[in-house]
Design a protein around this motif. Structure first.
Motif, mmCIF file in Angstrom:
data_model
loop_
_atom_site.group_PDB
_atom_site.id
_atom_site.type_symbol
_atom_site.label_atom_id
_atom_site.label_comp_id
_atom_site.label_asym_id
_atom_site.label_seq_id
_atom_site.Cartn_x
_atom_site.Cartn_y
_atom_site.Cartn_z
ATOM 1 N N GLY A 266 0.806 -1.219 0.000
ATOM 2 C CA GLY A 266 0.000 0.000 0.000
ATOM 3 C C GLY A 266 0.838 1.267 0.000
ATOM 4 O O GLY A 266 0.365 2.331 0.392
ATOM 5 N N ARG A 267 2.086 1.151 -0.451
ATOM 6 C CA ARG A 267 2.944 2.343 -0.490
ATOM 7 C C ARG A 267 3.122 2.822 -1.928
ATOM 8 O O ARG A 267 3.083 2.033 -2.873
ATOM 9 C CB ARG A 267 4.317 2.028 0.127
ATOM 10 N N ASP A 268 3.371 4.111 -2.060
ATOM 11 C CA ASP A 268 3.561 4.725 -3.361
ATOM 12 C C ASP A 268 4.938 4.310 -3.920
ATOM 13 O O ASP A 268 5.918 4.253 -3.168
ATOM 14 C CB ASP A 268 3.522 6.246 -3.122
ATOM 15 N N ALA A 269 5.004 4.037 -5.222
ATOM 16 C CA ALA A 269 6.285 3.622 -5.816
ATOM 17 C C ALA A 269 7.363 4.705 -5.664
ATOM 18 O O ALA A 269 8.552 4.410 -5.617
ATOM 19 C CB ALA A 269 6.094 3.289 -7.287
ATOM 20 N N GLU A 270 6.930 5.942 -5.581
ATOM 21 C CA GLU A 270 7.885 7.053 -5.440
ATOM 22 C C GLU A 270 8.368 7.241 -4.007
ATOM 23 O O GLU A 270 9.245 8.062 -3.731
ATOM 24 C CB GLU A 270 7.236 8.364 -5.924
ATOM 25 N N ALA A 271 7.744 6.491 -3.070
ATOM 26 C CA ALA A 271 8.075 6.672 -1.651
ATOM 27 C C ALA A 271 9.428 6.060 -1.299
ATOM 28 O O ALA A 271 9.924 6.236 -0.193
ATOM 29 C CB ALA A 271 6.995 6.050 -0.775
ATOM 30 N N VAL A 272 10.011 5.341 -2.251
ATOM 31 C CA VAL A 272 11.300 4.696 -1.996
ATOM 32 C C VAL A 272 12.250 4.946 -3.166
ATOM 33 O O VAL A 272 11.859 4.793 -4.327
ATOM 34 C CB VAL A 272 11.128 3.173 -1.797
ATOM 35 N N LYS A 273 13.464 5.344 -2.867
ATOM 36 C CA LYS A 273 14.467 5.575 -3.904
ATOM 37 C C LYS A 273 15.446 4.407 -3.921
ATOM 38 O O LYS A 273 16.072 4.102 -2.894
ATOM 39 C CB LYS A 273 15.243 6.880 -3.633
#
Ligand SMILES: Cc1cc2nc3c(=O)[nH]c(=O)nc-3n(C[C@H](O)[C@H](O)[C@H](O)COP(=O)(O)O)c2cc1C
Length: 452
Positions: A266-273
């Motif tokens: 349920g996390r946004d793909a952009e929330a992790v680099k």
């Protein structure tokens, strides 16, 4: 290559001792006394900030990682500053660059980590990050009253709970709890202080943390485990992921897998680099870069190469084997599963002998290597960045200061010219550099003093 790109890459500097090439300390481009020279670290930190890097990163172990003394005495690896103390010092000679240190979830307690990284976040004005490691090196066990390292699955279960407790401790005070009201004599609003009251499988922590909420809410959470359990922990908790990938298809697979797992949580793909390691050997021409690489390789003692290969393959004993023969089948390891696979795959793909393999591994420990001109290195970075393999890179220069100076003077301007990297900082905190949201305060546990 296109002249500009709307998305920009993140750059971290993996700041390791005298440089990433294991024999690099012997090179005239390195500073052999760097591991205990704050002046040398300060110079590198300022160089990285002038180049507008997102962050510095310090790896760490609470032990001498290898005890194969005939080989280890030929390396700098037994001489390492404690990272939080070092980053605290560097925070006062820099203003913008993020400061990421490693903290073990196996050989420390959440309260220690929450205090240390929370303090660093305050001292640096919101530039701290925590590289969450379950500790790959089993030698640490012997420094903490244990006979053996905790099993892989147990380490990761403990880590998941550890991170939740640490976040809960950072949220002890609400952001506006410290009223400092001189008139009434109330320093903080106890109605805005939470006592965590955590009781779980591995930890019992009452709380609260004795520290105001960090400027970033929580320091940025970084993770680097590549195994199934490591990827799962990263997808649940991390905001930056360091990866070890040799080749583009592996990096693409890893990147896609992480982004898929994020969505499942349920996390946004952009929330992790996702930032794979990159070992660059830079020259003004390819020939100059190749000469530099050959100079470094001439400094590598065979004992050092073989010892490092053994270390990275979970302590495998290569002594019965011919170093000019093929790599034997390596058993699974409980230590660094992902790295073992990268190394075994590399040997198989390129049909390397044991010697050829350790010559490659001694350079970048399995991370991707590029030897070339600034344009060639920028091409490779652009290919990975635009090809679904990376949001940025953890840059691993062969030597400090020279190997890094060459990168900042030659490659960074090339990336900037292509619009792939910033020319100025636009934010003040590490979260702002990375484009990560500040986590809202979560009210866990009970209120310290309910309203009368
Ligand atoms: C760039 C990078 C930096 C790392 N730094 C550390 C470190 O400082 N200390 C440590 O114990 N492990 C470190 N690791 C190892 C990982 O955190 C992890 O423990 C290791 O990959 C084994 O986990 P796995 O079995 O999930 O792959 C690092 C890994 C990478 C890729």
């Amino acid at each position: 290559m296109p002249a500009s790109s709307p998305r920009q890459m993140r750059l971290g500097l993996f700041l390791l001792s005298t440089g990433h090439h294991i024999a690099g300390w012997r090179h005239p481009g390195a500073q052999a006394d760097m591991p205990t020279s704050i002046r040398a670290f300060a110079e590198i930190a300022r160089m990285a900030e002038a180049a507008r890097f997102d962050m510095l990163f310090l790896a760490d172990n609470n032990c001498v990682p290898q005890t194969d003394w005939p080989a280890v005495r030929r390396t700098t690896r037994a001489n390492i500053f404690e990272p939080i103390a070092l980053l605290s010092a560097l925070s006062v000679v820099t203003e913008r660059i993020g400061l990421v240190a490693t903290g073990s979830t196996t050989y420390s307690e959440p309260y220690h980590i929450a205090r240390a990284f929370g303090t660093l976040d305050h001292i640096s004005g919101g530039r701290a990050g925590w590289n969450i490691v379950t500790t790959s090196n089993s030698n640490e066990a012997w420094n903490f009253g244990r006979d053996s390292h905790m099993a892989h699955a147990d380490r990761y279960r403990r880590a998941a709970e550890f991170v939740e407790v640490t976040k809960g401790l950072w949220d002890s005070f609400a952001d506006d709890a410290l009223v400092r009201d001189v008139e009434s004599g109330i320093y903080f609003d106890a109605g805005k202080l939470r006592v965590l009251d955590h009781q779980g499988e591995h930890f019992t922590v009452r709380g609260p943390l004795n520290l105001a909420r960090p400027p970033q809410g929580h320091p940025v959470l970084v993770q680097a485990g590549g195994s199934e359990a490591g990827r799962d922990l990263a997808a649940r908790t991390a905001e930056v992921i360091f990866a070890v990938n040799q080749a583009l298809p592996d990096a693409q697979e890893f990147y896609a897998d992480i982004k898929r797992r994020l969505l499942a949580h349920g996390r946004d793909a952009e929330a992790v680099k996702v930032m794979p390691g990159l070992f660059p050997v830079v020259g003004r021409t390819r020939a100059e870069a190749e000469d530099r690489m050959a100079e470094l390789q001439r400094l590598l003692h065979p004992d050092v190469g073989l010892s490092l290969l053994s270390f990275l393959t979970g302590g495998f004993d290569f002594s019965p084997y011919d170093v000019d023969g093929p790599l034997p089948e390596l058993p699974d390891t409980d230590v660094g599963k992902a790295r073992l696979k990268v190394i075994a795959d590399l040997a198989k793909r390129e049909n390397l002998s044991i010697r050829q393999l350790y010559e490659r591994i001694a350079v970048s420990r399995g991370h991707h290597m590029v030897v070339g001109s600034a344009a060639e290195i920028a091409d490779r970075m652009q290919e990975w960045f635009e090809g679904g393999a990376a949001d940025g890179f953890n840059v691993m220069p062969p030597t400090f200061p020279e190997g890094f100076r060459a990168f900042t003077e030659l490659v960074v301007p090339e990336l900037q010219r292509r619009g792939l990297f910033r020319t100025e900082y636009s934010g003040a905190t590490l979260r702002e550099h990375l484009g990560l949201a500040r986590p809202p305060h979560a009210a866990r546990g009970h209120v310290a003093l309910p309203p009368a």
